[in-house]
Design an enzyme around this catalytic site. Structure first.
Site, mmCIF file in Angstrom:
data_model
loop_
_atom_site.group_PDB
_atom_site.id
_atom_site.type_symbol
_atom_site.label_atom_id
_atom_site.label_comp_id
_atom_site.label_asym_id
_atom_site.label_seq_id
_atom_site.Cartn_x
_atom_site.Cartn_y
_atom_site.Cartn_z
ATOM 1 C CG ASP A 80 -2.222 -1.018 1.027
ATOM 2 O OD1 ASP A 80 -2.319 -1.455 -0.093
ATOM 3 O OD2 ASP A 80 -3.068 -0.940 1.945
ATOM 4 N NE ARG A 182 -0.716 19.840 27.939
ATOM 5 C CZ ARG A 182 -0.106 18.996 28.933
ATOM 6 N NH1 ARG A 182 -1.035 18.416 29.932
ATOM 7 N NH2 ARG A 182 1.187 18.602 29.060
ATOM 8 C CG ASP A 184 1.795 10.806 22.836
ATOM 9 O OD1 ASP A 184 2.372 11.448 23.794
ATOM 10 O OD2 ASP A 184 2.099 9.734 22.890
ATOM 11 C CB THR A 195 -8.515 0.640 6.858
ATOM 12 O OG1 THR A 195 -7.858 1.372 5.681
ATOM 13 C CG2 THR A 195 -9.963 0.578 6.823
ATOM 14 C CB ALA A 196 -3.735 3.586 7.620
ATOM 15 C CE1 TYR A 197 -0.583 6.265 14.849
ATOM 16 C CE2 TYR A 197 0.457 8.044 13.634
ATOM 17 C CZ TYR A 197 0.241 7.305 14.828
ATOM 18 O OH TYR A 197 1.099 7.550 16.092
ATOM 19 C CB ALA A 198 -7.213 7.160 11.876
ATOM 20 C CB SER A 200 -3.409 1.923 15.264
ATOM 21 O OG SER A 200 -2.856 2.925 14.983
ATOM 22 C CB ALA A 219 -1.250 8.774 23.520
#
EC number: 2.7.1.23
Length: 298
Positions: A80, A182, A184, A195-198, A200, A219
């Site tokens: 991808d 506030r 990370d 379906t990627a970083y978001a 998780s 976080a």
């Protein structure tokens, strides 16, 4: 049946390093696919870096721009990440893309490498499903001037450095103040990037036809700070209030270092990537397969 695509460009995953710049398996895969396309009657070209890293000289080497201008179809062999990089560049030319998966998960490069001869044959003759994916346009503004601009297909991520503490970000949507967050970092994801970083980071999956974005904190310091689904017609502005080593990533493939007071403006791009899938493809089958839903009889 007559070919739907006459001039076909091949792009390979040449980031896998060997002394020649490409793994033997990638080179062999590209060689086999190029020969297959030629036997089907296609005029085959190679993307310039792919040609340089394979050492193949039997096919013309084209820049991505020339592929967009001159070719009817682009075949991307890799994962991808390879598809994201090529798709962003070809979106303005409306060049259709087919992905042959040589990576791991493969949400948008969905044809298994071992199945390409049987799957590609009907697709080359017009039997396919078209899937349009919107792009995001992002600008980094510093003292009223644009200092960096990029397109993203998956996401725009503003985050802290690896050794620093939390960042504080002021978020506005459609000109309205949302909150100072506030965390990370913060992810602004398209349906493709949902379906990627978001994902998780606890965000929802958006169907590709939904004209929306996901705004997902990474976080967060406040647990009530949850992901939000937005209309992609609204501009998102993220201002760096505090934090060290803050940066903005675009599809995790280009990066801009940020200063306090910088504003990242994210808008819907006028461009859309055109993915082609085998006849019968559907989004939910992809989710079921890639995320292993219903395995074990459940």
């Amino acid at each position: 049946m007559k070919l739907r695509f006459q001039r076909v460009a091949l792009v390979g995953k040449y980031q896998a390093p060997t002394s020649a710049g490409m793994s033997d398996s990638s080179r062999d895969a590209l060689d086999g696919i190029a020969r297959f396309l030629a036997n089907e009657g296609c005029e085959v070209a190679l993307e310039a870096d792919t040609a340089a890293n394979t050492g193949f000289t039997d096919y013309p080497a084209l820049s991505v721009e020339r592929i967009g201008l001159d070719c009817d179809l682009c075949l991307v062999v890799g994962g991808d990440g390879t598809m994201l990089g090529v798709g962003r560049q070809l979106a303005q030319y409306r060049t259709p893309l087919i992905g042959i998966n040589q990576g791991r998960l493969g949400f948008i490069t969905d044809i298994p490498l071992g199945e390409y001869p049987t799957v590609l044959k009907p697709m080359l003759r017009g039997e396919y499903e078209e899937d349009l994916r919107p792009l995001m346009r992002a600008r980094v503004m510093r003292q009223g001037q644009c200092v960096f601009e990029a397109l993203a297909m998956n996401d725009v991520v503003v985050n802290r450095g690896s050794t620093s503490g939390m960042v504080e970000l002021r978020v506005e949507v459609g000109g309205h103040f949302v909150s100072n967050q506030r965390a990370d970092g913060l992810i602004i994801a398209s349906p493709t990037g949902s379906t990627a970083y978001a994902l998780s980071a606890g965000g929802p999956m958006l169907h590709p036809t939904i004209p929306g974005w996901v705004l997902a904190p990474i976080a967060p310091h406040t647990l009530s700070n949850r992901p939000i689904v937005l209309s992609d017609s609204m501009e998102v502005a993220v201002e760096v209030v505090s934090g060290r080593d803050v940066s903005a990533n675009f599809d995790m493939q280009s990066l801009a270092s940020l200063q306090h007071g910088d504003r990242i403006l994210v808008q819907r791009s006028d461009y859309r990537a055109r993915f082609l899938h085998p006849r019968g493809w559907n989004y939910f089958a992809t989710l079921r397969k890639k995320l292993r839903w219903n395995e074990g009889g459940y």
